[in-house]
Every structure is written in structure tokens, then in C-alpha cells.
Write a protein that holds these residues in place. Structure first.
Motif, PDB file in Angstrom:
ATOM      1  N   PRO A 134       0.798  -1.232   0.000  1.00 24.21           N
ATOM      2  CA  PRO A 134       0.000   0.000   0.000  1.00 24.21           C
ATOM      3  C   PRO A 134       0.833   1.286   0.000  1.00 24.21           C
ATOM      4  O   PRO A 134       0.395   2.291  -0.573  1.00 24.21           O
ATOM      5  CB  PRO A 134      -0.832  -0.105   1.277  1.00 24.21           C
ATOM      6  N   GLU A 135       2.002   1.268   0.592  1.00 21.98           N
ATOM      7  CA  GLU A 135       2.849   2.466   0.618  1.00 21.98           C
ATOM      8  C   GLU A 135       3.214   2.949  -0.786  1.00 21.98           C
ATOM      9  O   GLU A 135       3.514   4.124  -0.978  1.00 21.98           O
ATOM     10  CB  GLU A 135       4.124   2.206   1.423  1.00 21.98           C
ATOM     11  N   ASN A 136       3.188   2.074  -1.757  1.00 23.52           N
ATOM     12  CA  ASN A 136       3.561   2.451  -3.115  1.00 23.52           C
ATOM     13  C   ASN A 136       2.439   3.144  -3.893  1.00 23.52           C
ATOM     14  O   ASN A 136       2.681   3.664  -4.978  1.00 23.52           O
ATOM     15  CB  ASN A 136       4.102   1.246  -3.881  1.00 23.52           C
ATOM     16  N   VAL A 137       1.227   3.178  -3.329  1.00 21.99           N
ATOM     17  CA  VAL A 137       0.153   3.936  -3.972  1.00 21.99           C
ATOM     18  C   VAL A 137       0.550   5.414  -4.025  1.00 21.99           C
ATOM     19  O   VAL A 137       0.461   6.061  -5.068  1.00 21.99           O
ATOM     20  CB  VAL A 137      -1.191   3.739  -3.242  1.00 21.99           C
ATOM     21  N   GLY A 138       1.007   5.955  -2.915  1.00 18.91           N
ATOM     22  CA  GLY A 138       1.434   7.353  -2.861  1.00 18.91           C
ATOM     23  C   GLY A 138       2.633   7.624  -3.751  1.00 18.91           C
ATOM     24  O   GLY A 138       2.719   8.682  -4.390  1.00 18.91           O
ATOM     25  N   PHE A 139       3.558   6.671  -3.801  1.00 21.95           N
ATOM     26  CA  PHE A 139       4.730   6.821  -4.667  1.00 21.95           C
ATOM     27  C   PHE A 139       4.299   6.947  -6.132  1.00 21.95           C
ATOM     28  O   PHE A 139       4.724   7.856  -6.847  1.00 21.95           O
ATOM     29  CB  PHE A 139       5.679   5.630  -4.488  1.00 21.95           C
ATOM     30  N   ALA A 140       3.433   6.044  -6.577  1.00 22.01           N
ATOM     31  CA  ALA A 140       2.973   6.064  -7.969  1.00 22.01           C
ATOM     32  C   ALA A 140       2.230   7.362  -8.264  1.00 22.01           C
ATOM     33  O   ALA A 140       2.431   7.989  -9.312  1.00 22.01           O
ATOM     34  CB  ALA A 140       2.067   4.870  -8.241  1.00 22.01           C
ATOM     35  N   ARG A 141       1.408   7.777  -7.336  1.00 21.38           N
ATOM     36  CA  ARG A 141       0.615   9.001  -7.469  1.00 21.38           C
ATOM     37  C   ARG A 141       1.517  10.221  -7.714  1.00 21.38           C
ATOM     38  O   ARG A 141       1.305  10.998  -8.645  1.00 21.38           O
ATOM     39  CB  ARG A 141      -0.178   9.141  -6.178  1.00 21.38           C
ATOM     40  N   VAL A 142       2.540  10.362  -6.893  1.00 19.16           N
ATOM     41  CA  VAL A 142       3.444  11.510  -6.999  1.00 19.16           C
ATOM     42  C   VAL A 142       4.348  11.386  -8.234  1.00 19.16           C
ATOM     43  O   VAL A 142       4.580  12.371  -8.941  1.00 19.16           O
ATOM     44  CB  VAL A 142       4.279  11.653  -5.707  1.00 19.16           C
ATOM     45  N   ALA A 143       4.843  10.188  -8.501  1.00 22.12           N
ATOM     46  CA  ALA A 143       5.740   9.993  -9.650  1.00 22.12           C
ATOM     47  C   ALA A 143       5.038  10.328 -10.964  1.00 22.12           C
ATOM     48  O   ALA A 143       5.593  11.052 -11.810  1.00 22.12           O
ATOM     49  CB  ALA A 143       6.265   8.561  -9.676  1.00 22.12           C
ATOM     50  N   ILE A 144       3.826   9.843 -11.144  1.00 26.36           N
ATOM     51  CA  ILE A 144       3.120  10.096 -12.402  1.00 26.36           C
ATOM     52  C   ILE A 144       2.674  11.556 -12.488  1.00 26.36           C
ATOM     53  O   ILE A 144       2.727  12.164 -13.560  1.00 26.36           O
ATOM     54  CB  ILE A 144       1.945   9.119 -12.580  1.00 26.36           C
ATOM     55  N   SER A 161      -3.967   6.685  -8.168  1.00 26.75           N
ATOM     56  CA  SER A 161      -4.146   6.070  -6.849  1.00 26.75           C
ATOM     57  C   SER A 161      -5.188   4.965  -6.889  1.00 26.75           C
ATOM     58  O   SER A 161      -4.992   3.889  -6.314  1.00 26.75           O
ATOM     59  CB  SER A 161      -4.598   7.114  -5.816  1.00 26.75           C
ATOM     60  N   GLU A 162      -6.296   5.222  -7.561  1.00 26.44           N
ATOM     61  CA  GLU A 162      -7.365   4.218  -7.636  1.00 26.44           C
ATOM     62  C   GLU A 162      -6.911   2.989  -8.422  1.00 26.44           C
ATOM     63  O   GLU A 162      -7.162   1.858  -8.002  1.00 26.44           O
ATOM     64  CB  GLU A 162      -8.620   4.823  -8.273  1.00 26.44           C
ATOM     65  N   ALA A 163      -6.248   3.203  -9.557  1.00 28.45           N
ATOM     66  CA  ALA A 163      -5.807   2.071 -10.378  1.00 28.45           C
ATOM     67  C   ALA A 163      -4.758   1.225  -9.656  1.00 28.45           C
ATOM     68  O   ALA A 163      -4.839  -0.010  -9.641  1.00 28.45           O
ATOM     69  CB  ALA A 163      -5.277   2.568 -11.719  1.00 28.45           C
ATOM     70  N   VAL A 164      -3.777   1.890  -9.053  1.00 25.75           N
ATOM     71  CA  VAL A 164      -2.727   1.165  -8.327  1.00 25.75           C
ATOM     72  C   VAL A 164      -3.312   0.490  -7.087  1.00 25.75           C
ATOM     73  O   VAL A 164      -3.013  -0.672  -6.787  1.00 25.75           O
ATOM     74  CB  VAL A 164      -1.558   2.104  -7.970  1.00 25.75           C
ATOM     75  N   GLY A 165      -4.173   1.214  -6.372  1.00 26.71           N
ATOM     76  CA  GLY A 165      -4.826   0.632  -5.204  1.00 26.71           C
ATOM     77  C   GLY A 165      -5.635  -0.605  -5.558  1.00 26.71           C
ATOM     78  O   GLY A 165      -5.607  -1.614  -4.842  1.00 26.71           O
ATOM     79  N   ASN A 166      -6.352  -0.563  -6.688  1.00 27.09           N
ATOM     80  CA  ASN A 166      -7.108  -1.735  -7.130  1.00 27.09           C
ATOM     81  C   ASN A 166      -6.193  -2.912  -7.448  1.00 27.09           C
ATOM     82  O   ASN A 166      -6.505  -4.061  -7.130  1.00 27.09           O
ATOM     83  CB  ASN A 166      -7.943  -1.403  -8.371  1.00 27.09           C
ATOM     84  N   ALA A 167      -5.067  -2.625  -8.096  1.00 27.52           N
ATOM     85  CA  ALA A 167      -4.130  -3.708  -8.420  1.00 27.52           C
ATOM     86  C   ALA A 167      -3.640  -4.392  -7.148  1.00 27.52           C
ATOM     87  O   ALA A 167      -3.579  -5.628  -7.082  1.00 27.52           O
ATOM     88  CB  ALA A 167      -2.944  -3.156  -9.226  1.00 27.52           C
ATOM     89  N   ILE A 168      -3.318  -3.594  -6.142  1.00 28.86           N
ATOM     90  CA  ILE A 168      -2.797  -4.152  -4.885  1.00 28.86           C
ATOM     91  C   ILE A 168      -3.899  -4.860  -4.110  1.00 28.86           C
ATOM     92  O   ILE A 168      -3.743  -6.017  -3.698  1.00 28.86           O
ATOM     93  CB  ILE A 168      -2.146  -3.036  -4.038  1.00 28.86           C
TER      94      ILE A 168
END
Length: 148
Positions: free
Chosen positions: A15-25, A47-54
Motif C-alpha cells: 500500500p505504501e507504493n500507492v502514494g509513490f505512484a501518485r506523486v511519480a506520475i 491512486s485508484e488504479a494502483v490501489g485496485n491492483a494491490i
């Protein structure tokens, strides 16, 4: 469409990587002539797409990889989020507002992704994973826009 720039990031399904992806993109997207509300929409959609994947794709198991690719075209930004998780049996049902396989969730992830994109496509195969592609029309900034 001609690719002007592209970035890809892979990270573990925590879950910590949701924020990382959000900021990076969002940082990558800032090369475009985005308004602050558009950047916020991109952040929420990612955030929603990455969160759903996780959460749904990998069922919160931290030993998998989520793939995110962002591509800048003259016409705008394309974002792809992929997993090799459980997949979605019925995409039409999954995209319905308030539908979720987790009773603790509101079931609005696809609604947000769709409302913050000009085009969205979901490809999924049970047992093989899911790819969400979102496209947002945003112009290029300044001199680069005039040169293209």
C-alpha cells in the motif's frame, strides 16, 4: 500518435507504493500544460488504479509487482496500470458504481478513473491479471508545443 516521452515504473504490491505512484506520475505529467485540478485528477486516477491492483488484483499480498507506464503524446497523457493478479471475471459489473468485491470498500474506483479520463479501457483475464488504460487530453507547454 507520436510518443514524445515515456516513463515506466515497477514496484512491489504494498500500500505504501500507492502514494509513490501518485506523486511519480503527477511529476511526469507536469511536463504538460496541466492545471492544478487536472494534476489532482491524475493523482486520484493513478491512486485508484494502483490501489485496485494491490487490493483486488493481488489481494494485499506484498510479493507481487505492479507496472505503471505513462506516455506523453502531443494530444495528452496515457497511463497504464497492470498487474498479473486474479483478474476480473465481469468487467461490466466491476465498473458499476458501488460494486466492490470487498464489502469494506465504497466501490467507486472505476467511477473516479472514468470520470477523470477522456478515455478508459480495462482489459482483464481471470487468473492472468488486469490492465487499466486511461487517457487524458492535455496540451504541451510553451515552446515545445509550438515546435511540434
Amino acid at each position: 500518435m507520436k510518443i514524445l516521452n515515456r516513463c515506466s515504473i515497477d514496484f512491489t504490491s504494498i500500500p505504501e507504493n500507492v502514494g509513490f505512484a501518485r506523486v511519480a506520475i503527477a511529476s511526469f505529467a507536469s511536463q504538460l500544460d496541466c492545471t492544478l485540478p487536472e494534476l489532482e485528477e491524475i493523482k486520484v486516477a493513478v491512486s485508484e488504479a494502483v490501489g485496485n491492483a494491490i487490493l483486488h488484483g493481488y489481494r494485499n499480498k506484498p510479493d507481487h509487482i505492479v507496472h505503471v507506464t505513462a506516455t506523453i503524446y502531443k494530444e495528452g497523457l496515457e497511463i497504464k496500470v497492470s498487474d498479473e493478479g486474479v483478474g476480473i471475471r465481469d468487467i461490466d459489473l466491476a465498473m458499476q458504481p458501488a460494486y466492490s468485491t470487498d464489502p469494506e470498500r465504497m466501490g467507486l474506483g472505476f467511477v473516479f478513473m472514468q470520470s477523470f479520463s477522456d478515455r478508459m479501457q480495462v482489459d482483464s483475464q481471470p487468473g492472468k491479471g488486469t490492465t487499466v488504460m486511461m487517457f487524458k487530453q492535455i496540451g504541451l507547454r510553451g515552446a515545445r508545443a509550438r515546435a511540434n
